[in-house]
Design an enzyme around this catalytic site. Structure first.
Site, PDB file in Angstrom:
ATOM      1  N   SER A  16      -9.419   2.525   2.915  1.00 13.95           N
ATOM      2  CA  SER A  16      -8.457   3.172   2.046  1.00 13.95           C
ATOM      3  C   SER A  16      -7.568   2.204   1.272  1.00 13.95           C
ATOM      4  O   SER A  16      -6.890   2.606   0.313  1.00 13.95           O
ATOM      5  CB  SER A  16      -7.561   4.102   2.879  1.00 13.95           C
ATOM      6  OG  SER A  16      -6.863   3.383   3.869  1.00 13.95           O
ATOM      7  N   LYS A  76       0.846  -1.200   0.000  1.00 10.96           N
ATOM      8  CA  LYS A  76       0.000   0.000   0.000  1.00 10.96           C
ATOM      9  C   LYS A  76       0.881   1.248   0.000  1.00 10.96           C
ATOM     10  O   LYS A  76       1.931   1.290   0.641  1.00 10.96           O
ATOM     11  CB  LYS A  76      -0.907  -0.023   1.228  1.00 10.96           C
ATOM     12  CG  LYS A  76      -1.928   1.100   1.301  1.00 10.96           C
ATOM     13  CD  LYS A  76      -2.809   0.928   2.532  1.00 10.96           C
ATOM     14  CE  LYS A  76      -3.806   2.051   2.697  1.00 10.96           C
ATOM     15  NZ  LYS A  76      -4.651   1.879   3.913  1.00 10.96           N
ATOM     16  N   SER A 128     -10.211   0.199   7.097  1.00  9.25           N
ATOM     17  CA  SER A 128      -9.566   0.301   5.783  1.00  9.25           C
ATOM     18  C   SER A 128      -9.093  -1.017   5.198  1.00  9.25           C
ATOM     19  O   SER A 128      -8.681  -1.060   4.041  1.00  9.25           O
ATOM     20  CB  SER A 128      -8.373   1.270   5.859  1.00  9.25           C
ATOM     21  OG  SER A 128      -8.830   2.575   6.076  1.00  9.25           O
TER      22      SER A 128
END
Length: 543
Positions: free
Chosen positions: A225, A149, A249
């Site tokens: 996210s 990420k 997330s």
């Protein structure tokens, strides 16, 4: 380092031309010319595509001699994409496939679907190919391709938090703690995944990188996210990918993309914060369980015992509580209600005792306190990004970041330290009441979201803040509790809508209770298998 050319001026333009939103960071910028973070020599290799590697370099020049021996022919590319990480690692260790072949196959899958889902924000292909030559085949996940990420440090690279603020992002001098651990256990990262700007929203539509789309339906979001990670795993690019969970997330993208998403107990994994924990998204319970056993923190400040290896379904019958209403009192949509109803029937058929429960605290007050604390954290965002360097001018900042990021940062500055402290005190009281639920139950079942995956454009950083808050309040209303309390929770893909969209169900347990969650997940996966369900956009079939 200038602003990358792939950045979009407006989200609307991206939505109008989704096929052009897929461009990753262009070749030749300063980031790609930095010393190779995975390269044994640190030299910057020339760019080469898959065919050049296959045609111009023999495998013998890239791999140790021992890695060339095979007991069987290498599996076909499609078969590689069907494997989970545990099976793929076993194939690499058995010399059925080399680490280079594994990463090249993953790169080919990524290139096949990236124009459609836009899940990769930066390519690290050459670094991963060089790393493949040095993979220790004795490591548990030796040579398994992986994605990171875009908020975790990678040595020699800058992270971007899904933002256009490239000029203030420092070059990392070392790997993030969890990234380093992932490399140590053999995973081979070959790219960064897209995320919502600064991880604020539960969708992944940014000015910096465009719209990331759900492989199950390109008109819908993969969540956020960690949206790029979820889209990549759901589409079959990789069997699992790195992510993090600060308010859901990991669990929200898992729910939206038909994946397993575990938010671990506070301090269970290195590199976390008070509200957030990093980990991974996967398609199988065993991949999640095996990775947790390898990266969990042992000793130090951890007050609960290590989980160790979890391989089998739960044996004892559990006391399971069910809460359907959101923390703010909102009712879930009919499809989400159906997911809970069918899950309760499945649990009862398996012999578990299921009873209705209620939130033991004022949920609306808790949500207000959490939002206050969450926005107050934005006050430290600039300092965290610049690592003590000069902060960008406010006028320039407003022109570079999304309006929601600017609004959250501004509102966060309006709260006094006393107000923030009071909010944390109230959240602690709510968390204590929450954990008392487990005096009479082993596991709590709730939805992950109030609705199935939102449509592209419904929740993004360009929407006026009051409208955005209203939409968020009717979308994400469950997952933040585990971040505030520190307890673990897992989203499991137990339901699909009549239109074919995944809807996850959340299972939560007391602090340190990941073992019972994983054992229950193994049982549910066996009773209602999901790992072989394929979205319409499936990368292995397109290579």
């Amino acid at each position: 380092m200038g602003v990358p050319r792939h950045h979009r001026d407006t989200l609307a333009r991206d939505q109008a031309k989704p096929q052009n939103a897929c461009r990753t960071r262009p070749k030749g910028n300063r980031m790609t010319r930095k010393p190779g973070w995975l390269s044994p020599s640190g030299a910057a290799p020339a760019r080469r595509n898959f065919m050049k590697v296959a045609g111009m370099l023999s495998v013998a020049t890239l791999l140790p001699a021992a890695a060339l021996a095979r007991t069987e022919p290498a599996p076909a590319g499609t078969a590689l994409g069907e494997m989970d990480a545990t099976e793929l690692a076993a194939a690499i260790k058995a010399r059925k496939i080399s680490p280079l072949e594994a990463v090249d196959a993953a790169i080919a899958r990524a290139q096949a679907v990236q124009p459609h889902i836009n899940c990769i924000s930066e390519e690290l292909f050459d670094h991963a190919r060089r790393r493949a030559a040095a993979v220790d085949l004795s490591t548990p996940f030796a040579g398994v391709p992986y994605l990171i990420k875009d908020e975790a440090d990678i040595v020699g690279k800058a992270k971007h938090f899904g933002s256009r603020l490239d000029k203030v992002m420092p070059i990392a001098k070392r790997n993030d703690l969890l990234v380093e651990r992932c490399v140590q256990i053999g995973l081979n990262p070959f790219g960064r995944t897209t995320m919502s700007e600064f991880g604020i929203l539960p969708t992944t539509e940014t000015l910096a990188y465009g719209v990331t789309r759900n492989p199950w339906n390109l008109d819908h979001v993969p969540g956020g996210s960690s949206g790029g990670a979820a889209a990549a795993v759901a589409a079959g690019i990789v069997p699992k990918a790195h992510g993090s969970d600060g308010a859901g997330s990991l669990r929200i993208p898992a729910s939206n993309c038909g994946l397993v998403g575990l938010k671990t107990s506070r301090d269970r994994i290195v590199g976390g914060s008070f509200l957030g924990q990093p980990f991974c998204l996967s398609r199988t319970v065993r991949d999640t369980a095996n990775q947790l056993a390898l990266v969990e923190t042992r000793g130090g400040s951890v007050v609960y015992p290590p989980i160790g290896q979890v391989t089998d379904p739960v044996k004892q019958r559990l006391r399971i509580g069910v809460i359907t209403n959101g923390l703010s009192g909102n009712r879930p949509s009919p499809e989400v209600q159906n997911s809970i109803t069918s899950t309760v029937k499945l649990l009862e058929a398996l012999g578990h005792k299921v009873e209705e429960a209620r939130w033991p605290f004022d949920g609306r007050q808790f949500v207000e306190d959490f939002m206050l604390a969450y926005m107050a954290k934005a006050k430290n965002t600039r300092a965290r990004m610049t690592k003590g360097g000069p902060a960008p001018d406010p006028a320039i900042l407003k022109g570079l970041i999304e309006s929601v990021s600017f609004d959250v940062g501004t509102l966060g500055s309006d709260f006094s330290d006393e107000q923030v402290a009071e909010a944390y005190v109230r959240m602690a009281i709510s968390s204590s009441a929450y954990f008392h639920l487990f005096d009479t139950m082993d596991v709590l079942v709730t939805p992950v979201l109030l609705t199935p995956p939102a449509k592209i454009g419904e929740i993004n950083g360009s929407i006026p803040f009051p409208v955005l808050l209203m939409r968020l309040n009717h979308y994400a209303d469950y997952t933040m509790l585990q971040n505030a309390s520190g307890g673990p929770a897992i989203s499991l893909p137990l339901h699909w809508t009549k239109d074919g969209l995944p809807v996850g169900v959340q299972f939560a347990s007391p602090m340190g209770g990941e073992r019972v969650l994983l054992e229950l997940a193994f049982e549910l996966e066996k009773a209602q298998p999901w790992a072989q369900r394929r979205p319409p956009l499936w990368a292995p079939s397109r290579v």
